[in-house]
Scaffold this active site. Structure first.
Site, short mmCIF file in Angstrom:
data_model
loop_
_atom_site.label_atom_id
_atom_site.label_comp_id
_atom_site.label_asym_id
_atom_site.label_seq_id
_atom_site.Cartn_x
_atom_site.Cartn_y
_atom_site.Cartn_z
N CYS A 86 0.83 -1.20 0.00
CA CYS A 86 0.00 0.00 0.00
C CYS A 86 0.87 1.26 0.00
O CYS A 86 1.53 1.55 -0.98
CB CYS A 86 -0.98 -0.05 1.18
SG CYS A 86 -2.34 1.11 0.99
N HIS A 203 -3.53 -5.52 0.93
CA HIS A 203 -2.86 -5.79 2.21
C HIS A 203 -2.90 -7.27 2.55
O HIS A 203 -3.86 -7.72 3.18
CB HIS A 203 -3.59 -5.04 3.33
CG HIS A 203 -3.41 -3.56 3.33
ND1 HIS A 203 -2.48 -2.93 4.12
CD2 HIS A 203 -4.05 -2.58 2.66
CE1 HIS A 203 -2.55 -1.61 3.92
NE2 HIS A 203 -3.50 -1.38 3.05
N GLU A 205 -1.48 -8.77 4.90
CA GLU A 205 -1.51 -8.97 6.35
C GLU A 205 -2.92 -8.88 6.91
O GLU A 205 -3.16 -9.25 8.05
CB GLU A 205 -0.56 -7.97 7.05
CG GLU A 205 -1.09 -6.56 7.23
CD GLU A 205 -1.00 -5.67 5.98
OE1 GLU A 205 -0.74 -6.21 4.88
OE2 GLU A 205 -1.20 -4.44 6.11
#
Lengths: 229, 81, 739
Positions: A86, A203, A205
């Site tokens: 990002c 993302h 994660e």
């Protein structure tokens, strides 16, 4: 394996990615302050999501000038793998480690939602646990993720097989409707020539824990750990 | 001196904000607009009084930080402050 | 103006009136100064401290009637935010606050700074914010300003919360023409703190340094607190320059710097500079600590030149904090703030005078007894008339629709019931990596990082119920948040309230306020669900038109084991659907009545608090035992709407039966009876639950089963999920994309 997460004053996904790294590596990542001159010896550098310096002027523009970025560039050029997520991807383009630039989303709005990505390559350290052509679900959360590169650069990225992920529909089709932000050729993430630097807007994660709704992102971290441990 | 730096998107780079402004102006009844492009204006107060030196200085700032040369152009105007 | 009140040179009755003080209040100002006239600066200080916004002068007597205690309560109202115990040495800190007037004038900045302000209230107490919520109310969709306001407010909330990296996990958005000239932007923040690391505002001790940290002071927001306490008229849009501008990046730095300093023990007291800025933070800290304070305004970091004492004291520049430190710890604190690139200035000292003294350029600018500023603000016991509760409507007054199917489609695609995806996709609702229950469900669910626990968070109120019957409506608002939390499996802990009403000087408005408080108090008491923080916003009127009474309630609850929680979707094809709670077909004040028939008549649905408690506890125990993991509460729009929402969330259809044969189908399907939940469970489990419920005296019936790709109701009406989804998802984006 050792990983370093670079922390800018406005980073806000630094903890999130550190959690995913710890789950995969079994040990804590080094959190490295942007004002430091040098990153301790590491096998992986992560530039996390957030608003590094408030994202005033342009996303990632001022972070690209911060003291630590000199060392990130040096280490990246010497082959240390770098993952930019990002804001980290925006930063990699601003720092010249990856080509292109990020424009405002086509609908002009910040967008936070799950999107489908097609895995374009599975022969890199980041993607070896995926299958080429896999459709994975990973969230995006950005205002400026509309990937732009001039025609020549875009052709090079395509010809040299440097596209990492593309926005697609749930069946893997690359369509305009599945493109959340207007990115050229539905590009969600790209590699450098050697495949050691990955920048992506989604993302991983954020979907690396079943309680959060999915684990497709976890595969990226496990891929890294298997190669770099 | 005072430097006025205008940063705009290069021709050919899609400008979604400009497009939205264009549409909004149209809906307000302002016809006959071919295109709208938007950008940034940055004002810098400099200690430097030599115009050539000031220009060179600001040019460097643009290349290094103020503009992203992949997508943006810049222009510099100097005025005595 | 009373003739015997002295006036300083240059002060006129008009100037006093502009400061929002009536003649009697001005006389009280002179009295508290020992008979002398206030200087211009002092007049400004009194005007903000005694404004409705800071002093709660019309509402204090009523707020005192709310229950505020319980074994879970660590800190009730009166501090920056309320605190409840969540076990293991941890506590949740939360509050909701209005930023209505600034958001109407400049929607982006007004909403953004509202979010910033409420987050500061939370981290001032030592807590890291972990979730934001909001309750938004806009005017009629047809009003020419509504689109612009929705767009600005939503991007402002996102712009601030997204940047600072705290997830915005949900909230409410509603439309009603009563908000045409007075939108409501109520922002809530929830933070997490260790019980032994809570910080309070009290500035105890004499001779301790008073420190200013954060952004520099500019002229922004001067008189924001008095603006928030005055009715709007057509000139209000000219008040634009007083609106503050938010800088979320600086707030992020301030948050990190404060938490870093709070890890040690250098801070004695800390308070954010919110409404009325340096004045209210200085006064409140000193007053709570029972000391005096002296500030040297020459040392206040200023962004603009030639700022006067008046401007510095009243500025509402954002992202600033005031702290009282242990003497000798200034350097340590300064290092931390400088590391984060923030201003740090020792601007004063605590004293034993009990006065609020400020100096600027060698002159004393204010010298006011603190006690009068903080506690002697006028307290009004305003006249109030609680309107008699209307009669329940008869079934003839709510006739059947031509088509049940089209009614469902219309309701699901209406402004108030359609999907809010367009809104919450603009909020980063996943950052911090703990959002296990995303927006769109009954309550958001956020894990306590690194533990098995979660917090459920919700906001709710049904203003049309409160307007019809303030007492029942107040009760219902509290009960509905309690139900939303219970539906996720959370044990409700406490609430924060944001009381948005019209002009309290009108007895019917004060009656709405008094009635709502009475109902809320009753519900809080019955559900052991106290109020721990809150905010009052009055004078929400334009040209004499008041908003619907809107006591927005923010509730939080605790889930002990995150695995044992429920989502508001159908579980699986073939599941049995159970309905818990009464079926009386109550259509008065329902959305069916408003949006399909086009009237608003009769009593709102009655709230039986005993039944609420019984049903909610039963559902919660089923979830905690792992017997149920798919539950939705039944509220706005009624039973079929709730089933439709569960079906869309899972993309599985449902066949339902009508149950009570004495009632017409539309009353069963669209009636808004309270205390109800729908459970989706596998067939074998459903039999156990039915029996268990009946043994416990819980009203329950088998509603139907999950099946296919459409909604089907006994008697023939059928709606394809695809059509329903289209109606549900398209209204808001279509509306917002129309130029």
């Amino acid at each position: 394996m050792k990983a370093a997460v670079i922390v800018f004053p406005g980073s806000n996904c630094d903890r999130d990615v550190a959690v995913s790294l710890k789950d995969a590596m079994g040990c804590d990542a080094d959190m490295v302050w942007h004002g430091d001159a040098e990153i301790p010896k590491t096998d992986l550098i992560v530039l996390p999501g957030g608003f590094s310096y408030g994202d005033y002027l342009r996303c990632g523009a001022m972070a690209a000038q911060s003291p630590i970025m000199k060392d990130v560039v040096t280490k990246a050029n010497s082959g240390v793998p770098v993952l930019g997520i990002c804001n980290g991807f925006q930063l990699l383009t601003e720092a010249g480690l990856l080509p292109g630039a990020m424009l405002r989303n086509a609908n002009l709005k910040y967008l936070c939602k799950d999107v489908h990505l097609r895995v374009e390559r599975n022969d890199t350290i980041f993607s070896r646990h995926y299958t080429q052509g896999d459709v994975i679900k990973i969230p995006i959360a950005h205002h400026d993720g509309n990937f732009f590169a001039d025609a020549k650069t875009l052709a090079q990225l395509e010809d040299r097989n440097l596209i990492a992920f593309r926005y697609c529909d749930s069946g893997g089709k690359i369509t305009d409707e599945a493109n959340p932000n207007g990115s050229a050729n539905n590009i969600a993430g790209i590699y450098n020539e050697n495949g050691t630097i990955l920048g992506l807007m989604p993302h991983p994660e954020r979907l690396a824990d079943i309680q959060l709704g999915g684990v497709d992102g976890k595969t990226m971290f496990s891929s890294l750990v298997e190669t770099l441990h | 001196m005072k430097a006025l730096v205008k940063v705009t998107l290069k021709n050919g780079v899609l400008d979604p904000q400009g497009k939205a402004i264009h549409q909004a102006l149209g809906s307000l009844g302002f016809d006959g607009i071919d295109q709208v492009r938007q950008g940034k204006l940055i004002e810098i107060d400099l200690n430097e009084n030599d115009e050539a030196k000031a220009h060179a200085q600001v040019e460097k700032m643009c290349e290094k930080l103020l503009a992203n040369m992949v997508i943006e152009n810049y222009s510099i105007e100097l005025e005595a402050s | 103006m009373t003739t015997d009140s002295p006036m300083a040179e240059g002060i006129t009755p008009e100037i006093i009136a502009e400061h929002g003080l009536n003649p009697r209040e001005y006389a009280a100002v002179c009295d508290s100064l020992g008979g002398r006239a206030p200087s211009y600066t002092e007049l400004g200080v009194f005007s903000v401290m005694w404004s409705e916004h800071c002093s709660y002068k019309s509402s204090r007597v009523w707020l005192a009637k709310l229950p505020t205690t319980g074994p879970q309560v660590i800190c009730g109202p009166g501090e920056n935010a309320g605190i409840v115990d969540i076990g293991d040495g941890q506590a949740a800190v939360f509050k909701m606050e209005s930023h209505n007037h600034p958001s109407y004038i400049e929607p982006y900045q007004g909403a953004a700074t509202g979010v910033g302000g409420i987050m500061r209230d939370v981290f001032t107490m030592g807590a890291r914010p972990i979730a934001n919520m909001n309750a938004l109310r806009f005017g009629s969709p047809e009003h020419p300003k509504t689109r612009h306001l929705v767009s600005g407010v939503v991007s402002g909330i996102g712009g601030y919360g997204n940047c600072i990296g705290v997830p915005t996990v949900g909230g409410e958005v509603n439309f009603d023409k009563s908000y045409d000239g007075n939108i409501l932007v109520n922002a809530m923040c929830v933070g997490l703190v260790d019980v032994d690391k809570i910080f309070y505002a009290a500035a105890s001790g004499v001779g301790n340094p008073v420190v200013y940290v954060g952004s520099k002071t500019g002229r922004d927001g001067i008189h924001g607190a008095t603006m928030a306490s005055a009715e709007f008229d057509d000139d209000s849009e000219e008040k634009r320059p007083t609106v503050q501008v938010g800088d979320p990046f600086t707030e992020k730095l301030l948050l990190e710097a404060c938490l870093e300093l709070m890890a040690g023990d250098a801070i004695i007291g800390i308070q954010d500079m919110g409404a009325a800025g340096l004045t209210s933070s200085g006064v409140e800290m000193a007053d709570k600590g029972g000391v005096g304070v002296e500030l040297n305004l020459d040392l206040v970091p200023c962004r603009e030149e030639e700022m006067t004492a008046y401007e510095m004291l009243l500025s509402e520049s954002q992202e600033r904090m005031l702290m009282v430190l242990t003497p000798g710890r200034e350097d340590e604190a300064q290092k931390i703030f400088e590391k984060w690139g923030l201003d740090f200035s020792v601007i004063g000292v605590t004293t034993d005078t009990g006065h609020f003294v400020t100096r600027h350029k060698g002159e004393i600018k204010t010298d006011i007894p603190l006690d009068t500023l903080a506690n002697n603000a006028p307290k009004y016991n305003r006249l109030y008339t609680i309107a008699a509760a209307p009669a329940k409507i008869t079934l003839e007054e709510a006739p059947a629709p031509n088509s049940l199917k089209h009614t469902l489609l219309k309701l699901m695609g209406s402004a108030d019931l359609c999907s809010r995806r367009w809104v919450w996709e603009q909020y980063d609702h996943m950052v911090m990596g703990d959002t296990v229950g995303r927006p769109g469900g009954d309550a958001a669910v956020v894990r306590i990082h690194g533990t098995d626990k979660s917090l459920a968070i919700t906001t709710d109120v049904t203003p049309r119920y409160v307007a019809a019957d303030a007492i029942e409506g107040g009760k219902q608002a509290v009960a509905e948040t309690w139900r939303n939390l219970s539906a996720t499996g959370a044990t409700p802990l406490a609430i924060t309230d944001c009381m948005n009403f019209g002009n309290p000087e009108r007895s019917e408005i004060m009656g709405q306020f008094a009635g709502a408080i009475r109902g809320m108090a009753e519900a809080c008491e019955a559900l052991s669900y106290p109020v721990v923080s809150g905010n009052v916003s009055l004078y929400n009127e334009t040209n004499g038109q008041a908003i619907l009474p809107t006591p927005a309630i923010g509730g939080i609850g605790l889930i002990k084991d995150t695995e044992m929680r429920a989502s508001a979707a159908i579980g699986a094809e073939g599941d049995t659907l159970l309905l818990i709670g009464p079926e009386r077909g109550h259509l008065g004040q329902s959305l069916y009545q408003r949006d399909i028939i086009g009237t608003a008549k009769g009593a709102p649905p009655p709230v039986d608090l005993e039944e609420e408690r019984k049903n909610g506890t039963f559902v919660r125990e089923l979830i905690a035992a792992g017997d149920v993991s798919h539950v939705h509460d039944c509220s706005d729009g009624g039973l079929w709407v709730a089933v439709a929402e569960m079906a869309l969330a899972a993309n599985i259809g449902a066949d339902i039966s009508l149950g009570n044969q004495d009632l017409p189908a539309h009353a069963i399907l669209f009636g808004e009876d309270q205390a109800r939940y729908i459970l989706s469970v596998d067939k074998a489990k459903s039999l156990e639950i039915l029996e268990d419920a009946r043994e416990n005296g819980i009203e329950i019936r088998e509603l139907g089963f999950a099946h296919g790709d459409s909604l089907h109701v006994e008697g023939g009406d059928e709606v394809k999920l695809a059509d329903l989804r289209k109606a549900h998802e398209s209204w808001l984006p279509d509306y917002m994309n129309t130029v």
